[in-house]
Design a protein around this motif. Structure first.
Motif, PDB file in Angstrom:
ATOM      1  N   THR A  40       0.856  -1.189   0.000  1.00  0.00           N
ATOM      2  CA  THR A  40       0.000   0.000   0.000  1.00  0.00           C
ATOM      3  C   THR A  40       0.888   1.233   0.000  1.00  0.00           C
ATOM      4  O   THR A  40       2.031   1.203   0.473  1.00  0.00           O
ATOM      5  CB  THR A  40      -0.923   0.059   1.231  1.00  0.00           C
ATOM      6  N   THR A  42       0.251   5.469   0.794  1.00  0.00           N
ATOM      7  CA  THR A  42      -0.714   6.481   1.215  1.00  0.00           C
ATOM      8  C   THR A  42      -0.037   7.838   1.293  1.00  0.00           C
ATOM      9  O   THR A  42       0.913   8.012   2.064  1.00  0.00           O
ATOM     10  CB  THR A  42      -1.291   6.126   2.601  1.00  0.00           C
ATOM     11  N   ALA A  70      -1.558   1.861   8.744  1.00  0.00           N
ATOM     12  CA  ALA A  70      -1.639   0.976   7.584  1.00  0.00           C
ATOM     13  C   ALA A  70      -1.433  -0.466   8.037  1.00  0.00           C
ATOM     14  O   ALA A  70      -0.332  -0.824   8.465  1.00  0.00           O
ATOM     15  CB  ALA A  70      -0.584   1.348   6.546  1.00  0.00           C
ATOM     16  N   THR A  74      -2.598  -5.756   4.924  1.00  0.00           N
ATOM     17  CA  THR A  74      -3.433  -5.088   3.912  1.00  0.00           C
ATOM     18  C   THR A  74      -4.838  -5.662   3.827  1.00  0.00           C
ATOM     19  O   THR A  74      -5.498  -5.544   2.795  1.00  0.00           O
ATOM     20  CB  THR A  74      -2.762  -5.131   2.515  1.00  0.00           C
ATOM     21  N   PRO A  77      -7.978  -1.088   4.408  1.00  0.00           N
ATOM     22  CA  PRO A  77      -7.221   0.049   3.875  1.00  0.00           C
ATOM     23  C   PRO A  77      -6.617   0.894   4.992  1.00  0.00           C
ATOM     24  O   PRO A  77      -7.081   0.872   6.137  1.00  0.00           O
ATOM     25  CB  PRO A  77      -8.280   0.824   3.095  1.00  0.00           C
TER      26      PRO A  77
END
Length: 315
Positions: A40, A42, A70, A74, A77
């Motif tokens: 991920t 962000t 985070a 995963t 979200p």
């Protein structure tokens, strides 16, 4: 968990399940430690960057008045939580602790923040589950919970009848580290206590001059380090390594540096053989700072000037 590291625009933390990076272009990235793939990414909110951290399940970045969480797996979200101005973040325990100015602490998780009022005059040291461990510098400590139940005071058992508390130094994973006087004027008794009962789990005598700037390095696993003190948490065995400063843990080895004046020698202390001398790692060898599914995570500046993170096989 491993202490956050920095190099060439990166700041990173992590453990065996994930690597967390604050990238130069202001984003929180979670990487798969097996192959380095980005799980991920962000973007940061507006505000000054304060650091990244990792627990066993979460990566996080503290930016301005927001904390990005985070999940390393995963399965959900990333989320952004608003925290009071001047807040500090710690992951020295099992959970994410956020302390704000005044007698207030919060535990942060995927559901948000959960306030924990603290006894006046105390400072939050760590969060385990739904409990914050808070203390005054000379003890005792309190266990305050998100349930709203009154904080429970815990008085540590002295390691010797004549010992005096010098400082309640660190906590987490159901343990509290207390520095006690003596038994000699030049030594400090470093004791790990059960956070719930105050009982002594283990104690060691350490030269007081060796403890300047020491911090507890422990992720709840089999070994720990505190300045020159290397601890086998499975058996209670320990060794004081003169001039050593613990800096990272991998498996059953505590890594750090032997110091002599301005020189530093990178070494590893194997807790399976505490009587063996520290093992030199060689000139300019970066310290492994976490396990990644059997591999050692290492960050280093390459000859081409690019900072890279590697997952190295033990060989």
């Amino acid at each position: 968990m491993a202490q956050p590291r920095a190099g060439d625009g990166f700041t990173y933390a992590g453990n065996k399940d994930g690597v967390v990076i604050a990238t130069p272009d202001r984003a929180l990235a979670v990487l798969n430690p097996a192959d380095g793939a980005v799980r991920t990414r962000t973007p940061f909110p507006d505000g000054g960057f304060h650091g990244v951290h990792a627990t066993a399940t979460l990566g996080l970045a503290h930016v301005g008045e927001r904390v990005l969480l985070a999940p390393l797996d995963t399965t959900s979200p990333p989320i952004a939580l608003t925290v009071p101005p001047g807040s500090e973040v710690s992951t020295t325990g099992d959970a994410v602790l956020i302390t704000a100015p005044g007698d207030t602490a919060m535990i942060a998780d995927r559901d948000g923040t959960h306030g924990v009022p603290l006894p006046p005059g105390t400072h939050a040291l760590a969060a385990d589950g739904d409990t914050v461990i808070a203390a005054t510098p000379a003890g005792p400590w309190w266990r305050a919970r998100t349930t709203g139940a009154p904080p429970v005071q815990v008085t540590p058992t002295p390691p010797r009848p004549d010992a005096r508390v010098r400082s309640v130094t660190a906590a987490g994973h159901d343990r509290v580290l207390v520095l006690w006087s003596g038994p000699e004027s030049s030594t400090t008794t470093t004791a790990l206590h059960d956070a719930k009962t105050g009982a002594v789990i283990l104690a060691a005598q350490v030269p007081s001059t060796e403890l300047t700037g020491a911090y507890l390095l422990w992720d709840g696993g089999p070994v720990a380090g505190f300045g020159p003190l290397v601890l086998d948490m499975r058996t209670g065995r320990h060794v004081v390594v003169p001039t050593f400063r613990a800096a990272s843990i991998r498996g059953t080895t505590v890594f750090g540096h032997l110091r002599s004046g301005q020189s530093r020698t990178a070494v590893g202390v194997d807790t399976n053989d505490l009587q063996a001398p520290p093992r030199p790692l060689g000139p300019s060898t970066p310290l492994p700072w976490a396990d990644a599914k059997g591999r050692a995570l290492v960050g280093d500046l390459d000859t081409d000037g690019v900072f890279r993170i590697y997952a190295l096989d033990p060989a």
